[in-house]
Design an enzyme around this catalytic site. Structure first.
Site, short mmCIF file in Angstrom:
data_model
loop_
_atom_site.label_atom_id
_atom_site.label_comp_id
_atom_site.label_asym_id
_atom_site.label_seq_id
_atom_site.Cartn_x
_atom_site.Cartn_y
_atom_site.Cartn_z
N ASP A 74 -5.15 -10.03 -11.66
CA ASP A 74 -4.95 -11.46 -11.94
C ASP A 74 -3.70 -11.70 -12.79
OD1 ASP A 74 -7.22 -11.94 -10.57
OD2 ASP A 74 -8.49 -12.24 -12.33
N HIS A 87 -1.90 -2.85 -22.44
CA HIS A 87 -2.85 -3.96 -22.28
C HIS A 87 -4.28 -3.47 -22.16
CE1 HIS A 87 -0.36 -7.28 -22.79
NE2 HIS A 87 0.30 -7.25 -21.64
N GLU A 137 -12.29 -15.53 -5.43
CA GLU A 137 -12.84 -15.22 -6.75
C GLU A 137 -13.84 -16.31 -7.11
OE1 GLU A 137 -10.35 -14.12 -10.00
OE2 GLU A 137 -9.37 -12.48 -8.92
P1 FAD Z 1 -2.06 0.75 -20.66
O1 FAD Z 1 -2.99 -0.08 -21.42
O2 FAD Z 1 -0.77 1.04 -21.29
O3 FAD Z 1 -2.78 2.11 -20.23
C1 FAD Z 1 -4.08 2.13 -19.71
C2 FAD Z 1 -4.57 3.57 -19.51
O4 FAD Z 1 -3.81 4.18 -18.49
C3 FAD Z 1 -4.37 4.46 -20.74
O5 FAD Z 1 -5.39 5.41 -20.79
C4 FAD Z 1 -3.04 5.12 -20.50
O6 FAD Z 1 -2.92 6.35 -21.17
C5 FAD Z 1 -3.06 5.28 -18.98
N1 FAD Z 1 -1.74 5.20 -18.38
C6 FAD Z 1 -0.78 4.27 -18.57
N2 FAD Z 1 0.28 4.55 -17.80
C7 FAD Z 1 -0.01 5.66 -17.11
C8 FAD Z 1 0.68 6.45 -16.18
N3 FAD Z 1 1.91 6.16 -15.78
N4 FAD Z 1 0.07 7.55 -15.68
C9 FAD Z 1 -1.19 7.89 -16.07
N5 FAD Z 1 -1.87 7.19 -16.98
C10 FAD Z 1 -1.30 6.08 -17.48
N6 FAD Z 1 -7.39 -5.32 -14.39
C11 FAD Z 1 -7.81 -5.51 -13.13
O7 FAD Z 1 -8.18 -4.57 -12.45
N7 FAD Z 1 -7.82 -6.76 -12.58
C12 FAD Z 1 -7.38 -7.84 -13.25
O8 FAD Z 1 -7.37 -8.94 -12.71
C13 FAD Z 1 -6.91 -7.67 -14.58
N8 FAD Z 1 -6.45 -8.72 -15.28
C14 FAD Z 1 -5.97 -8.51 -16.54
C15 FAD Z 1 -5.47 -9.59 -17.26
C16 FAD Z 1 -4.96 -9.40 -18.53
C17 FAD Z 1 -4.41 -10.59 -19.29
C18 FAD Z 1 -4.98 -8.12 -19.13
C19 FAD Z 1 -4.45 -7.91 -20.50
C20 FAD Z 1 -5.50 -7.04 -18.43
C21 FAD Z 1 -6.01 -7.23 -17.14
N9 FAD Z 1 -6.54 -6.16 -16.40
C22 FAD Z 1 -6.95 -6.36 -15.12
C23 FAD Z 1 -6.73 -4.84 -17.01
C24 FAD Z 1 -5.57 -3.93 -16.77
O9 FAD Z 1 -5.52 -3.54 -15.42
C25 FAD Z 1 -5.70 -2.66 -17.60
O10 FAD Z 1 -5.87 -2.98 -18.95
C26 FAD Z 1 -4.49 -1.78 -17.44
O11 FAD Z 1 -4.77 -0.52 -17.96
C27 FAD Z 1 -3.33 -2.35 -18.17
O12 FAD Z 1 -2.14 -1.75 -17.74
P2 FAD Z 1 -1.10 -1.24 -18.80
O13 FAD Z 1 0.13 -0.95 -18.04
O14 FAD Z 1 -0.96 -2.15 -19.95
O15 FAD Z 1 -1.83 0.12 -19.22
#
Ligand code: FAD
Length: 544
Positions: free
Chosen positions: A184, A123, A295
């Site tokens: 969120d 994400h 918020e």
């Molecule tokens: P990914 O996109 O898969 O990875 C993100 C980064 O972390 C990459 O660099 C990846 O290599 C690294 N990574 C992933 N897993 C690991 C691991 N196990 N160890 C080390 N590195 C790792 N963020 C907020 O803070 N507050 C919010 O309210 C919020 N709301 C959101 C709402 C939506 C609809 C979306 C899509 C995103 C939101 N986000 C929010 C952002 C979100 O926290 C980040 O995009 C987060 O990185 C997504 O998590 P993911 O598991 O999909 O990570």
């Protein structure tokens, strides 16, 4: 090709694979002997082809498996703007799968440009979990050991780094417990949000998610498996929290829990004056007897606002609130929530009335709702389902998240709301203050200097192929204008979920934290193997 030539080629591949494994085991022993020292770089001076690397990956003994075919999904993310195809997607079923893969890559040294990126839910917004020609570690496959709860005075849960927050919520509730700090949206992984910070409306009280972690297990860029906390390997612990995946892959996390509420009183009120709005927000985040979630968002030139809310919220004053005009106006919505616990016997409604009576919102604009705790926390998923049905979820999301110092928030608002941004039809704009005194010191996360700063999130969606105001180009140009405005007026703004492409930009982002950040990189990921999609460090490759 003759069978002889085929045989020779095969033999050569096996030879090279063995050589790589030998190099790897050499590095392993060296790590074991001296885990605290910065590692010397392996010095192979030949370039490995992708077929050789593929063969080495195929020869790894894994509990999970590696795929070279089903890889397209790993070249996508929520941002839907960056697409880098990896060589392979690994589905680890054990920490040792992750460790041996990284050791293999580390052992190749500068002879290959292969990198490794952990992918949580993908994400990210700008390819941060992608690795062109590299190995994607699909963290959701890592499900062992299972979630383990430790109740007691200071309850916590041990979870896999690839666990989704929504699953942790459901399992915790079975024990009457809950994590304290959220995002969120909950369909994100623990490793993904801890690599950024994890900020939501609870952060003013509990800090971001990186504050609510007691311990991590991490596989570093040399393949070493390290347990870390405030007391043990604390430099790595602090580095990994908010560390954008640069120092290691989080395989396990110990998350702090608290008693779970059952229901939530969810309230929205409106302001037309930005100063009164922010005064009230700042008052709420600093008062003891306040809401549990705070918020807010900006509404610019919206039609039918009150109508849209009526399916989920009841207006306290239906007649006057229905007369509210939102077209052509800039309004500010304070969104707060109070948790209801089963054992509560004081009058929550009275308490809410008291807090509300101290605020200065437009009197006829009080909207209330009472929903189960899970429904409140998982609210964005409900929107996700609706958008998916309309084909509007998997479209480009040129989001821009900024942290604005409190002393500059008025300058920011005057320059941006109603000026650069003239309506909010492309998506919500969140705005709420958080209090840094609640935040853990020494993590990799970058924030403005001041104690109180605002998260301002421009959460735009772009309609594919549109060349109009809802198209990608237009939204990206607005984002650029906002960033230029912040830079030219020196507001001291920092990006959250930062997106940069040159190291100079990253240096400016980290400021005085850069030295520690780059020192940690050379200690824990000396070859710059991990999370290349952040575009902070580039793997050094030896050319003949
Ligand atoms: P990914 O996109 O898969 O990875 C993100 C980064 O972390 C990459 O660099 C990846 O290599 C690294 N990574 C992933 N897993 C690991 C691991 N196990 N160890 C080390 N590195 C790792 N963020 C907020 O803070 N507050 C919010 O309210 C919020 N709301 C959101 C709402 C939506 C609809 C979306 C899509 C995103 C939101 N986000 C929010 C952002 C979100 O926290 C980040 O995009 C987060 O990185 C997504 O998590 P993911 O598991 O999909 O990570």
């Amino acid at each position: 090709m003759s069978s002889y030539a085929n045989g020779l080629l095969k033999w050569n591949k096996i030879f090279l694979a063995s050589l790589i494994l030998l190099l790897t085991s050499f590095t392993m022993n060296k790590n074991h002997l001296s885990s605290k020292q910065t590692l010397a770089k392996p010095t192979a001076s030949f370039q490995l082809g992708s077929s050789t690397i593929r063969s080495s990956l195929e020869h790894l003994k894994l509990d999970g498996n590696v795929s070279f075919d089903s890889i397209d999904h790993a070249a996508k993310d929520f941002g839907n703007r960056y697409h880098s195809l990896p060589l392979a997607v690994m589905h680890p079923q054990s920490v040792s799968d992750i460790s041996s893969t990284i050791k293999l890559v580390f052992g190749m040294g500068g002879s290959s440009d292969i990198t490794v990126a952990a992918r949580g839910r993908g994400h990210s917004l700008a390819g941060q979990a992608q690795a062109r020609g590299g190995v994607i570690m699909s963290m959701e496959s890592l499900r062992h050991p299972e979630m383990r709860f430790y109740p007691g005075k200071m309850p916590y849960v041990d979870v896999s780094g690839g666990e989704l927050w929504i699953n942790i919520l459901h399992e915790s509730l079975k024990h009457g417990l809950t994590p304290k700090s959220w995002t969120d949206y909950l369909h994100l992984t623990v490793g993904g949000t801890l690599s950024n910070a994890g900020v939501s409306g609870q952060a003013f009280r509990h800090g971001p998610q990186i504050n609510n972690v007691h311990q991590l297990e991490v596989v570093t860029g040399t393949g070493e498996v390290v347990r870390c906390s405030d007391d043990e390997n604390s430099d790595l612990f602090h580095g990994v929290l908010g560390g954008l995946g640069q120092f290691g892959i989080i395989t396990r996390a110990r998350i702090a829990l608290g008693p779970a509420p059952t229901m939530v009183k969810w309230i929205r009120v409106l302001y037309s004056d930005f100063s009164i709005f922010t005064e009230d927000q700042e008052f709420l985040i600093s008062s003891q007897n306040s809401f549990d979630y705070i918020e807010g968002f900006v509404i610019i030139n919206r039609t039918g606002l009150v109508n849209d809310w009526q399916s989920s919220f009841s207006p306290k004053d239906p007649v006057r609130s229905s007369q509210l005009q939102s077209e052509g106006k800039v309004l500010f919505c304070l969104e707060v929530a109070k948790y209801l616990y089963p054992e509560n016997n004081y009058d929550v409604n009275q308490n809410i009335e008291t807090i509300l009576s101290e605020l200065n919102y437009i009197p006829s604009t009080l909207f209330q709702s009472e929903v189960p705790y899970v429904q409140f926390l998982d609210r964005v998923h409900i929107s996700e389902m609706k958008l998916r049905k309309k084909g509007l979820w998997e479209i480009p999301h040129p989001w821009l998240n900024l942290l604005v110092p409190k002393s500059k928030i008025h300058d920011f608002a005057a320059g941006v709301f109603g000026n650069i941004i003239r309506d909010t039809s492309n998506g919500p704009i969140l705005i709420y203050p958080v209090n840094k005194s609640q935040w853990r010191n020494g993590t990799s996360m970058v924030t403005p200097e001041e104690d109180i700063f605002y998260l301002v999130a421009f959460l735009s969606s772009a309609i594919p192929y549109s060349t109009g105001k809802d198209g990608l180009e237009h939204i990206l140009s607005e984002n650029k204008r906002i960033l230029n405005f912040c830079a030219s007026t020196q507001l001291g703004v920092k990006q959250y979920l930062p997106q940069y492409s040159t190291q100079d930009e990253w240096k400016a982002h980290f400021g005085k934290q850069w030295e520690v950040f780059s020192r940690r990189k050379s200690t824990y990921d000396p070859l710059a193997i991990l999370a290349p999609g952040q575009r902070i460090f580039k793997k050094a490759v030896a050319f003949q």
